[in-house]
Design a protein around this motif. Sequence first.
Motif, PDB file in Angstrom:
ATOM      1  N   LEU A   1      60.303 -25.530   2.805  1.00  0.00           N
ATOM      2  CA  LEU A   1      59.195 -24.636   3.112  1.00  0.00           C
ATOM      3  C   LEU A   1      57.924 -25.190   2.494  1.00  0.00           C
ATOM      4  CD1 LEU A   1      60.861 -21.159   2.446  1.00  0.00           C
ATOM      5  CD2 LEU A   1      60.425 -22.236   4.662  1.00  0.00           C
ATOM      6  N   GLN A   2      56.826 -25.194   3.276  1.00  0.00           N
ATOM      7  CA  GLN A   2      55.555 -25.734   2.800  1.00  0.00           C
ATOM      8  C   GLN A   2      54.520 -24.614   2.755  1.00  0.00           C
ATOM      9  OE1 GLN A   2      56.079 -28.803   1.966  1.00  0.00           O
ATOM     10  NE2 GLN A   2      58.031 -28.876   3.057  1.00  0.00           N
ATOM     11  N   GLN A   3      53.712 -24.612   1.707  1.00  0.00           N
ATOM     12  CA  GLN A   3      52.622 -23.651   1.589  1.00  0.00           C
ATOM     13  C   GLN A   3      51.394 -24.238   2.278  1.00  0.00           C
ATOM     14  OE1 GLN A   3      51.297 -22.887  -2.384  1.00  0.00           O
ATOM     15  NE2 GLN A   3      50.020 -21.153  -1.803  1.00  0.00           N
TER      16      GLN A   3
ATOM     17  N   ILE B   1      57.780 -39.956   4.963  1.00  0.00           N
ATOM     18  CA  ILE B   1      57.416 -38.563   4.720  1.00  0.00           C
ATOM     19  C   ILE B   1      58.666 -37.799   4.293  1.00  0.00           C
ATOM     20  CG2 ILE B   1      56.630 -36.409   5.773  1.00  0.00           C
ATOM     21  CD1 ILE B   1      54.366 -38.306   5.379  1.00  0.00           C
ATOM     22  N   ASN B   2      58.614 -37.185   3.111  1.00  0.00           N
ATOM     23  CA  ASN B   2      59.722 -36.404   2.592  1.00  0.00           C
ATOM     24  C   ASN B   2      59.215 -34.992   2.315  1.00  0.00           C
ATOM     25  OD1 ASN B   2      61.875 -35.230   1.310  1.00  0.00           O
ATOM     26  ND2 ASN B   2      61.912 -36.638  -0.429  1.00  0.00           N
ATOM     27  N   LEU B   3      59.585 -34.063   3.166  1.00  0.00           N
ATOM     28  CA  LEU B   3      59.093 -32.693   3.024  1.00  0.00           C
ATOM     29  C   LEU B   3      59.682 -31.976   1.816  1.00  0.00           C
ATOM     30  CD1 LEU B   3      59.078 -31.551   6.776  1.00  0.00           C
ATOM     31  CD2 LEU B   3      57.196 -32.487   5.412  1.00  0.00           C
TER      32      LEU B   3
ATOM     33  N   PHE C   1      50.312 -22.200  13.135  1.00  0.00           N
ATOM     34  CA  PHE C   1      51.594 -22.878  13.018  1.00  0.00           C
ATOM     35  C   PHE C   1      52.266 -22.456  11.716  1.00  0.00           C
ATOM     36  CE2 PHE C   1      48.150 -25.651  11.657  1.00  0.00           C
ATOM     37  CZ  PHE C   1      48.499 -25.959  10.358  1.00  0.00           C
ATOM     38  N   THR C   2      53.561 -22.745  11.641  1.00  0.00           N
ATOM     39  CA  THR C   2      54.324 -22.438  10.420  1.00  0.00           C
ATOM     40  C   THR C   2      54.504 -23.706   9.604  1.00  0.00           C
ATOM     41  OG1 THR C   2      56.467 -22.888  11.446  1.00  0.00           O
ATOM     42  CG2 THR C   2      55.606 -20.653  11.657  1.00  0.00           C
ATOM     43  N   GLY C   3      54.928 -23.555   8.367  1.00  0.00           N
ATOM     44  CA  GLY C   3      55.112 -24.701   7.482  1.00  0.00           C
ATOM     45  C   GLY C   3      56.556 -24.965   7.144  1.00  0.00           C
ATOM     46  N   ALA C   4      57.480 -24.561   7.999  1.00  0.00           N
ATOM     47  CA  ALA C   4      58.908 -24.755   7.714  1.00  0.00           C
ATOM     48  C   ALA C   4      59.502 -25.748   8.693  1.00  0.00           C
ATOM     49  CB  ALA C   4      59.643 -23.424   7.824  1.00  0.00           C
ATOM     50  N   THR C   5      60.558 -26.466   8.262  1.00  0.00           N
ATOM     51  CA  THR C   5      61.287 -27.343   9.174  1.00  0.00           C
ATOM     52  C   THR C   5      62.166 -26.486  10.074  1.00  0.00           C
ATOM     53  OG1 THR C   5      63.168 -27.573   7.693  1.00  0.00           O
ATOM     54  CG2 THR C   5      61.355 -29.141   7.414  1.00  0.00           C
TER      55      THR C   5
END
Length: 222
Positions: free
Chosen positions: A67-69, A4-6, A57-61
């Motif tokens: 940052l994920q949408q 998995i590569n964000l 929840f948030t979408g950030a590491t």
Amino acid sequence: GAGINLHSGDVFNVHMSYDGTNLAMTITDATTKATFTQIWAVNIPATVGATTAYAGFTGATGGYTALQQILNWTMSSTAPTKTTVQYETESAAVFNASLGSGPTYRVFAWPGFTDGQGTILDATSIGQSVTITLSVPVAGVYDVKFAVKQYATRGISQLTVNGANVGPTEDFYATSEVWKLFDQGTVTLPAGNVAFVFTIVGKNASSSGFSQAFDYITLTQQ
């Protein structure tokens, strides 16, 4: 290590589930099909201090390097549910009651009952009983409670279900009018109509009668 590569820009599907003990999260890369799963042991009701809450929840590491949408999300719970049913004997069960012998089983009013009304078996001797048929919605183990009006004319009663005693004998005698709740412990019940039989087995030495008066019966699935 999971592939998995964000930072890839791929679409990710995240599934979270809770079984009452563990919160599990699985991330799936929709392009590469790689997955990553994390499980946390957590008591959510104890943590939030309630049995209901808002979830999000948030979408950030943690380091905000990606940052994920969030396009959409779902959360499913497999935590077991419990069924609790309270029966007002005067409004439902009285019409499904059959007498083991002779005495009248009737509705009567008393302000100490939760809704102002209850039922009474005008028993006059040991061995007289009333059978109240209750509809159990789901098969399982249930804790059985029932509330009564104690009084100076009351007898001692034994509850049986499917021919077996449920809890100890209970003395309904009191020197004055008293509302009391009895917990009879647990019993395994099938779904559908189940007969609850209350039989007079004796009376307190100070009692002047054998009657028994009910407010309600509560079944709580364990």
